[in-house]
Design a protein around this motif. Structure first.
Motif, PDB file in Angstrom:
ATOM      1  N   SER A 245       0.816  -1.211   0.000  1.00 44.45           N
ATOM      2  CA  SER A 245       0.000   0.000   0.000  1.00 44.45           C
ATOM      3  C   SER A 245       0.852   1.264   0.000  1.00 44.45           C
ATOM      4  O   SER A 245       0.427   2.311  -0.496  1.00 44.45           O
ATOM      5  CB  SER A 245      -0.934   0.007   1.216  1.00 44.45           C
ATOM      6  OG  SER A 245      -0.182  -0.092   2.413  1.00 44.45           O
TER       7      SER A 245
ATOM      8  N   ARG B 165       1.855   1.815  -3.533  1.00 42.00           N
ATOM      9  CA  ARG B 165       0.655   2.235  -4.255  1.00 42.00           C
ATOM     10  C   ARG B 165       0.379   3.721  -4.032  1.00 42.00           C
ATOM     11  O   ARG B 165       0.053   4.448  -4.963  1.00 42.00           O
ATOM     12  CB  ARG B 165      -0.549   1.420  -3.786  1.00 42.00           C
ATOM     13  CG  ARG B 165      -1.851   1.873  -4.431  1.00 42.00           C
ATOM     14  CD  ARG B 165      -3.063   1.209  -3.823  1.00 42.00           C
ATOM     15  NE  ARG B 165      -4.301   1.741  -4.396  1.00 42.00           N
ATOM     16  CZ  ARG B 165      -5.511   1.360  -4.026  1.00 42.00           C
ATOM     17  NH1 ARG B 165      -5.665   0.448  -3.097  1.00 42.00           N
ATOM     18  NH2 ARG B 165      -6.573   1.880  -4.588  1.00 42.00           N
TER      19      ARG B 165
ATOM     20  N   GLU C 280       0.219   6.276  -7.114  1.00 38.43           N
ATOM     21  CA  GLU C 280      -1.025   6.994  -7.403  1.00 38.43           C
ATOM     22  C   GLU C 280      -0.813   8.500  -7.421  1.00 38.43           C
ATOM     23  O   GLU C 280      -1.472   9.224  -8.156  1.00 38.43           O
ATOM     24  CB  GLU C 280      -2.100   6.636  -6.379  1.00 38.43           C
ATOM     25  CG  GLU C 280      -2.747   5.284  -6.617  1.00 38.43           C
ATOM     26  CD  GLU C 280      -4.103   5.166  -5.936  1.00 38.43           C
ATOM     27  OE1 GLU C 280      -4.392   5.979  -5.039  1.00 38.43           O
ATOM     28  OE2 GLU C 280      -4.857   4.264  -6.315  1.00 38.43           O
TER      29      GLU C 280
ATOM     30  N   ARG D 298      -3.100  -6.947 -11.219  1.00 39.66           N
ATOM     31  CA  ARG D 298      -4.089  -5.933 -10.839  1.00 39.66           C
ATOM     32  C   ARG D 298      -4.196  -5.831  -9.313  1.00 39.66           C
ATOM     33  O   ARG D 298      -4.190  -4.729  -8.745  1.00 39.66           O
ATOM     34  CB  ARG D 298      -5.455  -6.271 -11.439  1.00 39.66           C
ATOM     35  CG  ARG D 298      -6.554  -5.251 -11.075  1.00 39.66           C
ATOM     36  CD  ARG D 298      -7.902  -5.650 -11.607  1.00 39.66           C
ATOM     37  NE  ARG D 298      -7.946  -5.556 -13.068  1.00 39.66           N
ATOM     38  CZ  ARG D 298      -8.040  -6.601 -13.889  1.00 39.66           C
ATOM     39  NH1 ARG D 298      -8.077  -7.836 -13.389  1.00 39.66           N
ATOM     40  NH2 ARG D 298      -8.082  -6.430 -15.181  1.00 39.66           N
ATOM     41  N   LEU D 299      -4.281  -6.952  -8.650  1.00 42.04           N
ATOM     42  CA  LEU D 299      -4.418  -6.941  -7.193  1.00 42.04           C
ATOM     43  C   LEU D 299      -3.134  -6.466  -6.511  1.00 42.04           C
ATOM     44  O   LEU D 299      -3.187  -5.786  -5.483  1.00 42.04           O
ATOM     45  CB  LEU D 299      -4.796  -8.341  -6.695  1.00 42.04           C
ATOM     46  CG  LEU D 299      -6.181  -8.836  -7.140  1.00 42.04           C
ATOM     47  CD1 LEU D 299      -6.414 -10.271  -6.706  1.00 42.04           C
ATOM     48  CD2 LEU D 299      -7.287  -7.931  -6.582  1.00 42.04           C
TER      49      LEU D 299
ATOM     50  N   ARG E 267      -3.145  -2.792  -6.648  1.00 39.26           N
ATOM     51  CA  ARG E 267      -4.130  -2.197  -5.745  1.00 39.26           C
ATOM     52  C   ARG E 267      -3.678  -2.214  -4.297  1.00 39.26           C
ATOM     53  O   ARG E 267      -4.388  -1.729  -3.418  1.00 39.26           O
ATOM     54  CB  ARG E 267      -5.466  -2.934  -5.890  1.00 39.26           C
ATOM     55  CG  ARG E 267      -6.216  -2.585  -7.169  1.00 39.26           C
ATOM     56  CD  ARG E 267      -7.510  -3.340  -7.280  1.00 39.26           C
ATOM     57  NE  ARG E 267      -8.277  -2.900  -8.464  1.00 39.26           N
ATOM     58  CZ  ARG E 267      -9.337  -3.530  -8.928  1.00 39.26           C
ATOM     59  NH1 ARG E 267      -9.763  -4.641  -8.325  1.00 39.26           N
ATOM     60  NH2 ARG E 267      -9.983  -3.077  -9.982  1.00 39.26           N
ATOM     61  N   GLY E 268      -2.500  -2.774  -4.046  1.00 35.27           N
ATOM     62  CA  GLY E 268      -1.934  -2.705  -2.712  1.00 35.27           C
ATOM     63  C   GLY E 268      -2.106  -3.940  -1.864  1.00 35.27           C
ATOM     64  O   GLY E 268      -1.825  -3.914  -0.661  1.00 35.27           O
TER      65      GLY E 268
ATOM     66  N   VAL F 204       3.982  -2.442 -10.368  1.00 36.50           N
ATOM     67  CA  VAL F 204       2.884  -1.577  -9.917  1.00 36.50           C
ATOM     68  C   VAL F 204       2.806  -0.329 -10.792  1.00 36.50           C
ATOM     69  O   VAL F 204       1.722   0.081 -11.228  1.00 36.50           O
ATOM     70  CB  VAL F 204       3.070  -1.194  -8.434  1.00 36.50           C
ATOM     71  CG1 VAL F 204       2.022  -0.162  -8.009  1.00 36.50           C
ATOM     72  CG2 VAL F 204       2.972  -2.432  -7.546  1.00 36.50           C
TER      73      VAL F 204
ATOM     74  N   TYR G 167      -0.440   0.917 -13.519  1.00 35.04           N
ATOM     75  CA  TYR G 167      -1.118   2.221 -13.581  1.00 35.04           C
ATOM     76  C   TYR G 167      -0.916   2.882 -14.935  1.00 35.04           C
ATOM     77  O   TYR G 167      -1.851   3.454 -15.510  1.00 35.04           O
ATOM     78  CB  TYR G 167      -0.604   3.138 -12.464  1.00 35.04           C
ATOM     79  CG  TYR G 167      -1.258   2.874 -11.128  1.00 35.04           C
ATOM     80  CD1 TYR G 167      -2.430   3.529 -10.759  1.00 35.04           C
ATOM     81  CD2 TYR G 167      -0.724   1.956 -10.235  1.00 35.04           C
ATOM     82  CE1 TYR G 167      -3.043   3.279  -9.547  1.00 35.04           C
ATOM     83  CE2 TYR G 167      -1.319   1.692  -9.013  1.00 35.04           C
ATOM     84  CZ  TYR G 167      -2.487   2.364  -8.675  1.00 35.04           C
ATOM     85  OH  TYR G 167      -3.093   2.101  -7.470  1.00 35.04           O
TER      86      TYR G 167
ATOM     87  N   VAL H  95      -4.943  -0.493 -13.830  1.00 35.29           N
ATOM     88  CA  VAL H  95      -5.483   0.028 -12.588  1.00 35.29           C
ATOM     89  C   VAL H  95      -5.447   1.559 -12.705  1.00 35.29           C
ATOM     90  O   VAL H  95      -4.515   2.119 -13.271  1.00 35.29           O
ATOM     91  CB  VAL H  95      -4.633  -0.413 -11.377  1.00 35.29           C
ATOM     92  CG1 VAL H  95      -5.158   0.192 -10.089  1.00 35.29           C
ATOM     93  CG2 VAL H  95      -4.624  -1.925 -11.271  1.00 35.29           C
ATOM     94  N   THR H  96      -6.474   2.214 -12.175  1.00 31.46           N
ATOM     95  CA  THR H  96      -6.524   3.676 -12.245  1.00 31.46           C
ATOM     96  C   THR H  96      -6.438   4.260 -10.846  1.00 31.46           C
ATOM     97  O   THR H  96      -6.934   3.665  -9.884  1.00 31.46           O
ATOM     98  CB  THR H  96      -7.828   4.156 -12.913  1.00 31.46           C
ATOM     99  OG1 THR H  96      -8.946   3.610 -12.201  1.00 31.46           O
ATOM    100  CG2 THR H  96      -7.879   3.717 -14.363  1.00 31.46           C
TER     101      THR H  96
ATOM    102  N   GLY I 166      -9.065   3.944  -8.123  1.00 27.62           N
ATOM    103  CA  GLY I 166      -9.968   2.887  -8.523  1.00 27.62           C
ATOM    104  C   GLY I 166     -10.011   1.752  -7.532  1.00 27.62           C
ATOM    105  O   GLY I 166      -9.151   1.602  -6.708  1.00 27.62           O
TER     106      GLY I 166
END
Length: 222
Positions: free
Chosen positions: A130, A133, A137, A167-168, A171-172, A209, A213, A218-219, A222
């Motif tokens: 996370s 991430r 982000e 993807r997962l 997402r962290g 990661v 993005y 992954v957005t 999102g």
């Protein structure tokens, strides 16, 4: 014995890191560099396991030095651990994009630094996913690839399960959390992620990661 190349343009910080590594069992200083140009040369000459890389340096900065070191590496490339004064740093984002394995705040204590060097040398994730991430982000949306930068690899080479694991990851979620979500073992998650990184020619989990993005898999938010 983990061989470490120390790169920092500030003498006192560099000397402190060298002294810490020299005094700690299981570590050896492969060399020290005061700028990115010298770091690239010494990395090729000494072939360290880990590079402690200052990110903001005059001349060749940590991003460019990271790119050049990894591009010139033969056999097993060194793991690059970026040193920064604050975590939400666009320079750190650039270094992760270039293939750095992780980043560490300069005010981290000695035990944290030694643990971080050991972790990246073993190929482990340095932070909870996370944290990476949050950094990605913060900058992925506003960063446009340079004109001379190669287009990102095609995610179409991945299987559906590899895509889902990527993807997962972006997402962290940790490997254990992904395993629970997909009803597979943690070892299987690692296998899928390793195959993904091989297919996409990626050098680190953090780089995967960033790619997730930048390709829109992954957005942010999102």
């Amino acid at each position: 014995m983990i061989r470490v190349l120390v790169v920092d343009d500030q003498f006192l910080i560099r000397a402190g890191l060298v002294g810490l590594l020299d005094a700690a069992p299981g570590f050896e200083v492969a060399g020290e560099a005061a700028d990115g140009e010298e770091a690239v040369r010494l990395a090729a000459e000494t072939r360290p396991d880990v590079v402690l890389m200052d990110i903001r340096m005059p001349g060749v900065n940590g991003i460019e030095a990271t790119e050049r070191i990894l591009a010139r590496a033969t056999d097993r490339p060194p793991r690059i651990l970026v040193l920064t004064t604050f975590d939400l740093d666009e320079y750190v984002y650039g270094a992760l994009r270039a293939g750095a394995s992780g980043f560490l705040l300069k005010d981290s204590g000695p035990e944290r630094l030694l643990a971080a060097v050991t972790a990246v040398d073993g190929g482990d994730a340095l932070f909870a996913p996370s944290v990476t991430r949050r950094l990605v982000e913060a900058f992925a949306k506003q960063q446009a690839p340079a004109a001379d930068t190669a287009s990102p690899p095609d995610l179409g080479v991945l299987t559906s399960r590899e895509t889902e694991v990527l993807r997962l990851t972006a997402r962290g979620l940790s490997n254990l959390e992904i395993a629970d979500r997909l009803f597979i073992s943690e070892a299987t998650v690692k296998t899928h992620l390793n195959r993904t990184m091989t297919k996409l020619a990626l050098g680190s989990r953090a780089q995967a990661v960033v790619l997730a993005y930048e390709t829109g898999l992954v957005t942010p938010g999102g």
